[in-house]
Design an enzyme around this catalytic site. Structure first.
Site, mmCIF file in Angstrom:
data_model
loop_
_atom_site.group_PDB
_atom_site.id
_atom_site.type_symbol
_atom_site.label_atom_id
_atom_site.label_comp_id
_atom_site.label_asym_id
_atom_site.label_seq_id
_atom_site.Cartn_x
_atom_site.Cartn_y
_atom_site.Cartn_z
ATOM 1 N N PRO A 168 1.699 1.597 1.021
ATOM 2 C CA PRO A 168 0.585 0.670 1.245
ATOM 3 C C PRO A 168 -0.557 0.994 0.286
ATOM 4 O O PRO A 168 -0.795 2.156 -0.026
ATOM 5 C CB PRO A 168 0.178 0.954 2.686
ATOM 6 C CG PRO A 168 0.633 2.348 2.952
ATOM 7 C CD PRO A 168 1.852 2.578 2.111
ATOM 8 N N GLY B 250 -4.762 5.565 1.797
ATOM 9 C CA GLY B 250 -4.802 7.028 1.834
ATOM 10 C C GLY B 250 -3.458 7.683 1.598
ATOM 11 O O GLY B 250 -3.273 8.850 1.931
ATOM 12 N N GLY C 277 -1.999 7.688 -1.522
ATOM 13 C CA GLY C 277 -1.871 8.047 -2.929
ATOM 14 C C GLY C 277 -1.146 7.011 -3.766
ATOM 15 O O GLY C 277 -0.517 7.359 -4.768
ATOM 16 N N SER C 278 -1.251 5.735 -3.377
ATOM 17 C CA SER C 278 -0.480 4.721 -4.107
ATOM 18 C C SER C 278 -0.871 4.679 -5.583
ATOM 19 O O SER C 278 0.003 4.553 -6.451
ATOM 20 C CB SER C 278 -0.634 3.340 -3.466
ATOM 21 O OG SER C 278 -1.980 2.940 -3.498
ATOM 22 N N ASP D 254 -4.745 14.358 -5.014
ATOM 23 C CA ASP D 254 -3.682 13.334 -5.015
ATOM 24 C C ASP D 254 -2.739 13.506 -6.208
ATOM 25 O O ASP D 254 -1.519 13.568 -6.052
ATOM 26 C CB ASP D 254 -4.285 11.921 -5.091
ATOM 27 C CG ASP D 254 -4.779 11.417 -3.754
ATOM 28 O OD1 ASP D 254 -5.064 12.256 -2.880
ATOM 29 O OD2 ASP D 254 -4.899 10.192 -3.583
HETATM 30 O O1 PMV Z 1 -8.054 8.135 0.351
HETATM 31 P P1 PMV Z 1 -7.286 9.036 -0.549
HETATM 32 O O2 PMV Z 1 -5.912 9.295 -0.162
HETATM 33 O O3 PMV Z 1 -7.433 8.707 -1.997
HETATM 34 O O4 PMV Z 1 -7.910 10.494 -0.331
HETATM 35 C C1 PMV Z 1 -9.151 10.820 -0.758
HETATM 36 C C2 PMV Z 1 -9.366 12.270 -0.446
HETATM 37 C C3 PMV Z 1 -10.833 12.644 -0.533
HETATM 38 O O5 PMV Z 1 -10.912 14.025 -0.201
HETATM 39 C C4 PMV Z 1 -11.666 11.855 0.472
HETATM 40 C C5 PMV Z 1 -11.393 12.406 -1.921
HETATM 41 C C6 PMV Z 1 -10.881 13.364 -2.981
HETATM 42 O O6 PMV Z 1 -11.128 13.078 -4.161
HETATM 43 O O7 PMV Z 1 -10.272 14.396 -2.643
#
Ligand code: PMV
Length: 314
Positions: free
Chosen positions: A98, A102, A104-105, A149
């Site tokens: 998706p 959150g 990591g697409s 990510d």
């Molecule tokens: O929403 P995502 O999966 O891109 O995760 C972001 C993770 C954060 O800690 C909120 C931001 C980051 O750069 O690590």
């Protein structure tokens, strides 16, 4: 003429430490091997490189694309790294993941694309180079990402991550089952990260304590995973969620998913990624998986995936 080449990259979930990782505290993340982004490249009669992004319904001509086009930029960085000319080829990307949830697409698309293009040109880039290249592209999406990510997706291994330090992989003592429940609410990592920064600037002492507590949870969660201590891991996930609520990155819909999972027998649950939408993860014993899945559905999850971390699926 080269043959067609296919490569892929996994999704990821952050188990503990989102947001505080941006402020130098540790975080842990694992790849989700059965939800992947696929890239296929094959020769084309038209000159130059075209990228077809199936999910976005976009076709990009690399040489005409603006510098902030993430897909074109990923391709350009690979060509630059290999000192190669643009091939006459079409590269198609398609994802099971998706978008803006959150998982990591964005990073998975870059890693899959970079793996396919470099292999087509006769090279396989090592994980550290793939990660560094993907970090450059992630900046287009997220401004100043921590780097977690791109690291977990390029290394495709459980990662204990501290910003600007070499990533540490670690072993999974006993495989464990996670449910990933999508709230159906898209969220912008850039916007949520910038809200947290404003709050941190306004209340630095309070936020630094929150970040320290989350960092300690991430370190303890790594030890729990290495020892196969599922119950302890579940408690740590719950505690991490409470701290994310205090940080102001949760919303009632995510809290409802977390609560319903725990009431149905999950060992622990929390939001994952930047929050304000996206996904919740729940740690389940196999015998509670069906009940927790049903509870998450009742609480509004629009899609639920099961993944076994550290072992084959049943
Ligand atoms: O929403 P995502 O999966 O891109 O995760 C972001 C993770 C954060 O800690 C909120 C931001 C980051 O750069 O690590």
């Amino acid at each position: 003429m080269p043959e067609a080449v296919e490569r892929s990259a996994p999704g990821k979930i952050i188990l503990c430490g989102e947001h505080s990782v941006v402020y130098g505290r540790p975080a842990i993340a694992v790849p989700v091997s059965d939800l992947r982004t696929h890239a296929r490249i094959e020769p084309d009669a038209q000159p130059g490189l075209r990228i077809v992004a199936r999910d976005l319904r976009q076709t990009i001509i690399v040489r005409d694309a603006p510098p902030l086009d993430a897909l074109a930029q990923a391709a350009r960085l690979v060509l630059e790294r290999l000192g190669a000319a643009e091939p006459d080829a079409v590269l198609t990307v398609q994802s099971d993941l998706p978008i803006a949830a959150g998982m990591g697409s964005g990073a998975a698309v870059t890693v899959a694309l970079a793996r396919a293009l470099s292999a087509y040109l006769g090279a396989e880039l090592p994980a550290d180079e793939l990660s560094a290249l993907t970090y450059e592209v992630e900046k287009i999406h997220h401004g100043t990402p921590s780097g977690i990510d791109n690291t977990v997706i390029a290394w495709e291994a459980p990662i204990y991550f501290v910003k600007e330090q070499p990533p540490e992989t670690f072993t999974i003592g006993e495989p464990f089952d996670m449910l990933i429940a999508n709230s159906g609410i898209a969220s912008s990592t850039l916007a949520v990260v910038s809200n947290v920064r404003q709050q941190w600037l306004a209340h630095p002492e309070f936020y630094n304590i929150l970040f320290d507590c989350v960092g300690a949870i991430a370190t303890a969660a790594r030890a729990a995973i290495e020892q196969g201590a599922r119950q302890a891991l579940g408690t740590l996930l719950n505690e991490n969620h409470e701290l994310l609520v205090r940080m102001g990155v949760s919303i009632p819909q995510l809290n409802a998913l977390v609560q319903s999972a725990c009431q149905a027998g999950a060992l622990g649950a929390k939001l994952t990624g930047s929050g304000q939408g996206g996904n919740v993860i729940a740690l389940v014993k196999p015998d509670r998986r069906a009940a927790v899945t049903a509870a998450l559905q009742d609480a509004g999850a629009v899609k639920i995936w099961h993944t076994r971390i550290g072992g084959p699926r049943d």
